[in-house]
Design a protein around this motif. Structure first.
Motif, PDB file in Angstrom:
ATOM      1  N   ASP A   1       0.837  -1.208   0.000  1.00  0.00           N
ATOM      2  CA  ASP A   1       0.000   0.000   0.000  1.00  0.00           C
ATOM      3  C   ASP A   1       0.869   1.255   0.000  1.00  0.00           C
ATOM      4  O   ASP A   1       0.584   2.223  -0.697  1.00  0.00           O
ATOM      5  N   THR A   2       1.925   1.232   0.790  1.00  0.00           N
ATOM      6  CA  THR A   2       2.839   2.374   0.851  1.00  0.00           C
ATOM      7  C   THR A   2       3.538   2.584  -0.494  1.00  0.00           C
ATOM      8  O   THR A   2       3.634   3.720  -0.983  1.00  0.00           O
ATOM      9  N   VAL A   3       4.019   1.512  -1.090  1.00  0.00           N
ATOM     10  CA  VAL A   3       4.680   1.624  -2.393  1.00  0.00           C
ATOM     11  C   VAL A   3       3.694   2.145  -3.435  1.00  0.00           C
ATOM     12  O   VAL A   3       4.034   3.040  -4.224  1.00  0.00           O
ATOM     13  N   GLU A   4       2.472   1.622  -3.438  1.00  0.00           N
ATOM     14  CA  GLU A   4       1.465   2.092  -4.398  1.00  0.00           C
ATOM     15  C   GLU A   4       1.211   3.593  -4.242  1.00  0.00           C
ATOM     16  O   GLU A   4       1.160   4.323  -5.237  1.00  0.00           O
ATOM     17  N   ARG A   5       1.050   4.055  -3.010  1.00  0.00           N
ATOM     18  CA  ARG A   5       0.852   5.498  -2.778  1.00  0.00           C
ATOM     19  C   ARG A   5       2.072   6.285  -3.251  1.00  0.00           C
ATOM     20  O   ARG A   5       1.948   7.343  -3.861  1.00  0.00           O
ATOM     21  N   GLU A   6       3.254   5.763  -2.960  1.00  0.00           N
ATOM     22  CA  GLU A   6       4.494   6.463  -3.291  1.00  0.00           C
ATOM     23  C   GLU A   6       4.658   6.638  -4.796  1.00  0.00           C
ATOM     24  O   GLU A   6       5.200   7.648  -5.247  1.00  0.00           O
ATOM     25  N   VAL A   7       4.201   5.681  -5.579  1.00  0.00           N
ATOM     26  CA  VAL A   7       4.384   5.744  -7.037  1.00  0.00           C
ATOM     27  C   VAL A   7       3.108   6.153  -7.780  1.00  0.00           C
ATOM     28  O   VAL A   7       3.084   6.147  -9.003  1.00  0.00           O
ATOM     29  N   GLY A   8       2.060   6.517  -7.023  1.00  0.00           N
ATOM     30  CA  GLY A   8       0.833   7.008  -7.646  1.00  0.00           C
ATOM     31  C   GLY A   8       0.015   5.947  -8.345  1.00  0.00           C
ATOM     32  O   GLY A   8      -0.661   6.238  -9.334  1.00  0.00           O
ATOM     33  N   MET A   9       0.039   4.726  -7.844  1.00  0.00           N
ATOM     34  CA  MET A   9      -0.751   3.644  -8.441  1.00  0.00           C
ATOM     35  C   MET A   9      -2.003   3.401  -7.607  1.00  0.00           C
ATOM     36  O   MET A   9      -2.008   3.652  -6.400  1.00  0.00           O
ATOM     37  N   PRO A  10      -3.061   2.887  -8.231  1.00  0.00           N
ATOM     38  CA  PRO A  10      -4.282   2.593  -7.482  1.00  0.00           C
ATOM     39  C   PRO A  10      -4.047   1.542  -6.396  1.00  0.00           C
ATOM     40  O   PRO A  10      -3.219   0.638  -6.565  1.00  0.00           O
ATOM     41  N   ASN A  11      -4.771   1.677  -5.305  1.00  0.00           N
ATOM     42  CA  ASN A  11      -4.675   0.731  -4.195  1.00  0.00           C
ATOM     43  C   ASN A  11      -4.924  -0.698  -4.677  1.00  0.00           C
ATOM     44  O   ASN A  11      -5.877  -0.956  -5.395  1.00  0.00           O
ATOM     45  N   GLY A  12      -4.057  -1.600  -4.302  1.00  0.00           N
ATOM     46  CA  GLY A  12      -4.194  -3.010  -4.649  1.00  0.00           C
ATOM     47  C   GLY A  12      -3.602  -3.390  -5.994  1.00  0.00           C
ATOM     48  O   GLY A  12      -3.587  -4.560  -6.350  1.00  0.00           O
ATOM     49  N   SER A  13      -3.074  -2.428  -6.740  1.00  0.00           N
ATOM     50  CA  SER A  13      -2.605  -2.729  -8.090  1.00  0.00           C
ATOM     51  C   SER A  13      -1.300  -3.517  -8.131  1.00  0.00           C
ATOM     52  O   SER A  13      -1.010  -4.164  -9.129  1.00  0.00           O
TER      53      SER A  13
END
Length: 146
Positions: A113-125
């Motif tokens: 979840d943190t990595v997804e937020r950090e790189v601007g990807m949708p949650n769970g992607s």
């Protein structure tokens, strides 16, 4: 000579751990943490630890830069994002190696979840939704410098 071979094999078993990937990751994290602790007293070790930490940051920052260039990631500062991600991973590894039996909840979700937020990807992607093993299905990775 034979005792040296056996002693070497025993040391390798201790380093690798007897368990599965999580146990091996914790063993690697403990070795990495030992290097952090010893580094201030051993200049050559300090230089190697620093080199490996910077290499890990450079590798991750480059991945983030390429993802940004390819339009996959939305990262304002790949080097800063890489540092935040690796600080989280290091912190989780310290906690899990020192308190391996403590309940941490879904650590995979925390990291992904943190990595997804950090790189601007949708949650769970970044997590696998198929029955095939995906990145989040693997046991937690070893320390970035190990």
């Amino acid at each position: 000579m034979r005792w040296r071979v056996r002693a070497g094999a025993r040391r390798r078993r201790k380093v690798r751990g007897r368990g599965g990937p999580r146990s091996q990751a914790i063993s690697a994290a403990r070795i990495w943490m030992s290097a952090w602790v010893a580094a201030p007293r051993r200049p050559e070790l300090a230089a190697e630890v620093d080199r490996r930490m910077l290499d890990g940051l450079d590798v991750l920052a480059e991945i983030l830069r390429r993802g940004q260039e390819d339009g996959v990631f939305q990262v304002a500062d790949p080097a800063a994002s890489a540092l935040r991600i690796l600080v989280l991973v290091d912190g989780v590894l310290v906690q899990m190696s020192m308190r391996a039996d403590a309940p941490y909840g879904d650590v995979h979700a925390l990291v992904w979840d943190t990595v997804e937020r950090e790189v601007g990807m949708p949650n769970g992607s970044l997590r696998s939704t198929s029955t095939e093993p995906g990145p989040a299905d693997a046991d937690f990775p070893a320390a970035h410098g190990a």
